[in-house]
Design an enzyme around this catalytic site. Structure first.
Site, PDB file in Angstrom:
ATOM      1  N   ASP A   1      -5.862  20.345 -12.882  1.00 52.49           N
ATOM      2  CA  ASP A   1      -6.194  19.037 -13.442  1.00 52.49           C
ATOM      3  C   ASP A   1      -5.799  19.082 -14.920  1.00 52.49           C
ATOM      4  O   ASP A   1      -6.417  19.790 -15.718  1.00 52.49           O
ATOM      5  CB  ASP A   1      -7.702  18.782 -13.266  1.00 52.49           C
ATOM      6  CG  ASP A   1      -8.118  17.399 -13.740  1.00 52.49           C
ATOM      7  OD1 ASP A   1      -7.458  16.856 -14.644  1.00 52.49           O
ATOM      8  OD2 ASP A   1      -9.119  16.868 -13.222  1.00 52.49           O
TER       9      ASP A   1
ATOM     10  N   TYR B   1     -15.279  18.505 -14.298  1.00 49.08           N
ATOM     11  CA  TYR B   1     -15.901  17.174 -14.421  1.00 49.08           C
ATOM     12  C   TYR B   1     -16.955  17.007 -13.313  1.00 49.08           C
ATOM     13  O   TYR B   1     -16.709  17.353 -12.150  1.00 49.08           O
ATOM     14  CB  TYR B   1     -14.809  16.104 -14.322  1.00 49.08           C
ATOM     15  CG  TYR B   1     -15.346  14.709 -14.159  1.00 49.08           C
ATOM     16  CD1 TYR B   1     -16.234  14.178 -15.082  1.00 49.08           C
ATOM     17  CD2 TYR B   1     -14.969  13.918 -13.083  1.00 49.08           C
ATOM     18  CE1 TYR B   1     -16.747  12.902 -14.927  1.00 49.08           C
ATOM     19  CE2 TYR B   1     -15.464  12.632 -12.925  1.00 49.08           C
ATOM     20  CZ  TYR B   1     -16.364  12.132 -13.842  1.00 49.08           C
ATOM     21  OH  TYR B   1     -16.874  10.865 -13.685  1.00 49.08           O
TER      22      TYR B   1
ATOM     23  N   LYS C   1      -7.488   8.280 -18.621  1.00 45.52           N
ATOM     24  CA  LYS C   1      -7.738   8.918 -19.919  1.00 45.52           C
ATOM     25  C   LYS C   1      -6.503   8.779 -20.827  1.00 45.52           C
ATOM     26  O   LYS C   1      -6.057   7.682 -21.076  1.00 45.52           O
ATOM     27  CB  LYS C   1      -8.162  10.362 -19.679  1.00 45.52           C
ATOM     28  CG  LYS C   1      -9.269  10.509 -18.612  1.00 45.52           C
ATOM     29  CD  LYS C   1     -10.532   9.792 -19.001  1.00 45.52           C
ATOM     30  CE  LYS C   1     -11.684   9.799 -18.024  1.00 45.52           C
ATOM     31  NZ  LYS C   1     -11.523  10.068 -16.628  1.00 45.52           N
TER      32      LYS C   1
ATOM     33  N   ARG D   1       0.844  -1.200   0.000  1.00 44.08           N
ATOM     34  CA  ARG D   1       0.000   0.000   0.000  1.00 44.08           C
ATOM     35  C   ARG D   1       0.877   1.248   0.000  1.00 44.08           C
ATOM     36  O   ARG D   1       0.573   2.254  -0.621  1.00 44.08           O
ATOM     37  CB  ARG D   1      -0.961   0.017   1.195  1.00 44.08           C
ATOM     38  CG  ARG D   1      -1.718   1.332   1.263  1.00 44.08           C
ATOM     39  CD  ARG D   1      -2.872   1.429   2.255  1.00 44.08           C
ATOM     40  NE  ARG D   1      -2.862   0.524   3.358  1.00 44.08           N
ATOM     41  CZ  ARG D   1      -2.092   0.649   4.449  1.00 44.08           C
ATOM     42  NH1 ARG D   1      -1.263   1.672   4.564  1.00 44.08           N
ATOM     43  NH2 ARG D   1      -2.141  -0.233   5.408  1.00 44.08           N
TER      44      ARG D   1
HETATM   45  O1  P1T Z   1     -12.786   8.621 -13.509  1.00 44.86           O
HETATM   46  P1  P1T Z   1     -11.578   8.977 -12.705  1.00 44.86           P
HETATM   47  O2  P1T Z   1     -10.335   8.283 -13.116  1.00 44.86           O
HETATM   48  O3  P1T Z   1     -11.823   8.920 -11.227  1.00 44.86           O
HETATM   49  O4  P1T Z   1     -11.258  10.533 -13.040  1.00 44.86           O
HETATM   50  C1  P1T Z   1     -12.066  11.590 -12.640  1.00 44.86           C
HETATM   51  C2  P1T Z   1     -11.815  12.772 -13.534  1.00 44.86           C
HETATM   52  C3  P1T Z   1     -11.018  13.800 -13.079  1.00 44.86           C
HETATM   53  N1  P1T Z   1     -10.740  14.872 -13.865  1.00 44.86           N
HETATM   54  C4  P1T Z   1     -11.218  14.969 -15.112  1.00 44.86           C
HETATM   55  C5  P1T Z   1     -10.903  16.169 -15.938  1.00 44.86           C
HETATM   56  C6  P1T Z   1     -12.013  13.955 -15.641  1.00 44.86           C
HETATM   57  O5  P1T Z   1     -12.477  14.077 -16.891  1.00 44.86           O
HETATM   58  C7  P1T Z   1     -12.334  12.824 -14.833  1.00 44.86           C
HETATM   59  C8  P1T Z   1     -13.197  11.727 -15.322  1.00 44.86           C
HETATM   60  N2  P1T Z   1     -13.986  12.048 -16.433  1.00 44.86           N
HETATM   61  C9  P1T Z   1     -14.850  11.212 -17.075  1.00 44.86           C
HETATM   62  C10 P1T Z   1     -15.073   9.952 -16.695  1.00 44.86           C
HETATM   63  C11 P1T Z   1     -15.538  11.790 -18.236  1.00 44.86           C
HETATM   64  O6  P1T Z   1     -16.113  11.043 -19.052  1.00 44.86           O
HETATM   65  O7  P1T Z   1     -15.496  13.010 -18.373  1.00 44.86           O
END
Ligand code: P1T
Length: 406
Positions: free
Chosen positions: A182, A110, A207, A58
Site C-alpha cells: 500500500d 490503516y 489521499k 462498469r
Molecule cells: O478511505 P479509502 O479510500 O477506502 O482508503 C482506505 C485506506 C487504505 N490505505 C491507507 C494507507 C489508508 O490510509 C486508507 C484510508 N485512511 C484514512 C481514511 C485515514 O485517515 O487514515
C-alpha cells in the site's frame, strides 16, 4: 482497446511529464485537450460483436482508462485499475485468494484495512497473521504452507514505520508469495514498490493522488499479466468501480502531484524538526528525521519522506485531545494527503476498529496524534501548533512528577 493510449515514448519521460501526459492524449473525436468526463452507462455497438472498445461502463469507461494508464505509468507498472475506494482496491486484491489461504500483514496498518481483514474476510475463512514488518525475519518466520500473500504499508499509517521492500521481496519471490504494498503514504513520487520487487501496489487515491480532499477512490497497479487478468476480472465482477467524474478529478489532481509532494514534504520536515525540539512532545515519527530508527532504509528505498508526521504528546489522552480540539489551521478530520492540513487522533478515529490492546502493542497509544501537512505556509502551520502544544506537561500523574523532581 483504448483510444487513449500512452504516447509510445512515455517510458523515457520523467514523472512530472507522465503525470500530465500518460493516458491523456487529446480526445480523438473532438480534439478536447483535457480528457472528457464520459458520463455514460453504456456504449452503442456498431453491430452485434462490433464496438469501439467500450461496451458497458462498469467494465471500462474512457475517463477511467485514462486514469488507469496514468497511474500505471507513474508507478512504473504495466497495468492500472481504478477502484471505488482504497478499501475497494484492498478487497479486489484479496479476491486473488480462496478460503483457507493465509496472509501475512504488517501490524501497523490503516484501521479500515484491519477491519476488512478481521471482520469481513475471516468470515470467508481467510487467515491473517500480523507481524512487525520492520523486522524482515518476522515476516519470513510467519510463512506457513497456506501463505499466499504478504500485505505491507510502508511507511505505515500512523506510525511511519518502514518495511525493507527489497529484502522482503526476495523472501516472497523465493516462497512464491504475492507481495502487495500500500503506497498511499509515500506516493509513486517518493517510492516505487514495483521497482523494489513488489508484485502489486495499492492506493487510496482519496489521499495524495487526488490531493484535494474531494474524492473517495482507490487503485491497483501491477506489471504481472496473470495477476492483472484476475484483478480486472474481479474489478468488473464485483463492480466496486469509480464513476467518471471522480476519475476526472483524480486525473486533475495527478497533474500537480509532483509539485504538491515537494511542498508537503518541505512542510512536514519543518514541522517534524519543530516537534522534535518541543518539550511537550515525547516522540516524533517522521522517516526524514535522522533520529528515525530507519532513516537509512528510508533513504535507500524512497526518494523523499512524504507529508505525514505523527507524535506522542506528553500527558496522554487529555493532552492529545487538547491539541486536536484547539488547532485552527489544522482541521480535525479523518483522511490525509490534501492541500489543507489535517490533524487526527488515531486511537479514537482512524484506528478505532483495532482492539485497544492490539493498537497499544504496536505503539498507537492514546497520546498519539497524526498530522497531514498541507501546502500552506510552514510558518503559519508551526504557529498554529505552537499556540496549542503544552509547554509544561499539565496532566503528569503525581508519581511521575515525584520521580522527575528527584
Ligand atoms: O478511505 P479509502 O479510500 O477506502 O482508503 C482506505 C485506506 C487504505 N490505505 C491507507 C494507507 C489508508 O490510509 C486508507 C484510508 N485512511 C484514512 C481514511 C485515514 O485517515 O487514515
Amino acid at each position: 482497446m483504448s483510444q487513449y493510449k500512452n504516447c509510445s515514448s512515455t517510458e523515457q519521460l520523467h514523472f512530472s511529464t507522465l503525470a500530465i501526459h500518460a493516458g491523456q492524449d487529446a480526445d480523438p473525436s473532438t480534439g478536447a485537450l483535457i480528457t472528457p468526463i464520459f458520463q455514460t452507462a453504456t456504449f452503442v455497438q456498431d453491430e452485434l460483436g462490433v464496438n469501439k472498445g467500450y461496451q458497458y461502463a462498469r467494465t471500462h469507461n474512457p475517463t477511467r482508462t485514462a486514469l488507469e494508464e496514468c497511474l500505471a505509468a507513474l508507478e512504473g507498472g504495466k497495468y492500472g485499475l481504478a477502484c471505488a475506494s482504497g478499501l475497494a482496491a484492498a478487497y479486489t486484491v484479496t479476491n486473488l485468494l480462496k478460503a483457507g489461504d493465509h496472509v501475512i500483514v504488517g501490524e501497523d496498518v490503516y484501521g479500515g484495512v484491519y477491519r476488512l481483514f478481521e471482520q469481513v474476510l475471516t468470515k470467508y475463512n481467510l487467515k491473517f497473521t500480523y507481524v512487525n514488518a520492520r523486522n524482515t525475519e518476522e515476516v519470513e518466520q510467519a510463512i506457513t504452507p497456506d501463505t499466499k500473500l504478504v500485505w505491507l504499508e510502508t511507511p505505515t499509517n500512523p506510525l511511519l514505520r518502514l518495511a525493507d521492500l527489497r529484502a522482503i521481496a526476495k523472501i516472497t519471490k523465493a516462497n512464491d508469495l504475492i507481495l502487495v504494498v500500500d503506497n498511499t503514504f509515500a506516493t509513486p513520487y517518493f517510492q516505487k514498490p514495483l521497482s523494489l520487487g513488489a508484485d502489486i501496489v495499492v492506493h487510496s487515491t482519496t489521499k495524495y493522488l487526488n490531493g484535494h480532499s474531494d474524492v473517495i477512490g482507490g487503485a491497483i497497479v501491477t506489471s504481472n499479466d496473470a495477476l492483472y487478468e484476475q484483478l480486472q476480472f474481479h474489478n468488473n465482477a464485483v463492480g466496486a468501480v469509480p464513476g467518471p467524474f471522480d476519475c476526472f478529478l483524480i486525473l486533475r489532481g495527478l497533474k500537480t502531484l509532483a509539485l504538491r509532494m515537494r511542498e508537503h514534504e518541505k512542510n512536514a520536515r519543518a514541522i517534524a524538526e519543530y516537534l522534535e525540539g518541543h518539550p511537550g512532545i515525547e516522540t516524533v515519527y517522521y522517516p526524514g528525521l535522522p533520529s528515525h530508527p530507519q532513516f537509512d532504509l528510508a533513504k535507500s528505498q524512497m526518494t523523499g519522506f512524504g507529508g505525514m508526521v505523527s507524535c506522542v504528546v506528553k500527558g496522554g489522552l487529555e493532552a492529545a485531545k487538547d491539541v486536536v480540539n484547539n488547532t485552527k489551521l489544522f482541521q480535525l478530520a479523518e483522511s490525509l494527503g490534501g492541500v489543507k492540513s489535517l490533524i487526527c487522533h488515531p486511537a479514537t478515529m482512524t484506528h478505532k476498529p483495532i482492539p485497544k490492546e492490539v493498537r497499544e502493542h504496536c505503539g498507537i497509544v492514546d497520546g498519539l496524534i497524526r498530522i497531514s501537512t498541507g501546502i500552506e505556509d510552514a510558518a503559519d502551520l508551526i504557529a498554529d501548533l505552537e499556540r496549542v502544544l503544552p509547554r509544561t506537561a499539565k496532566a503528569q500523574p503525581v508519581a511521575a512528577c515525584a520521580v522527575a523532581s528527584k
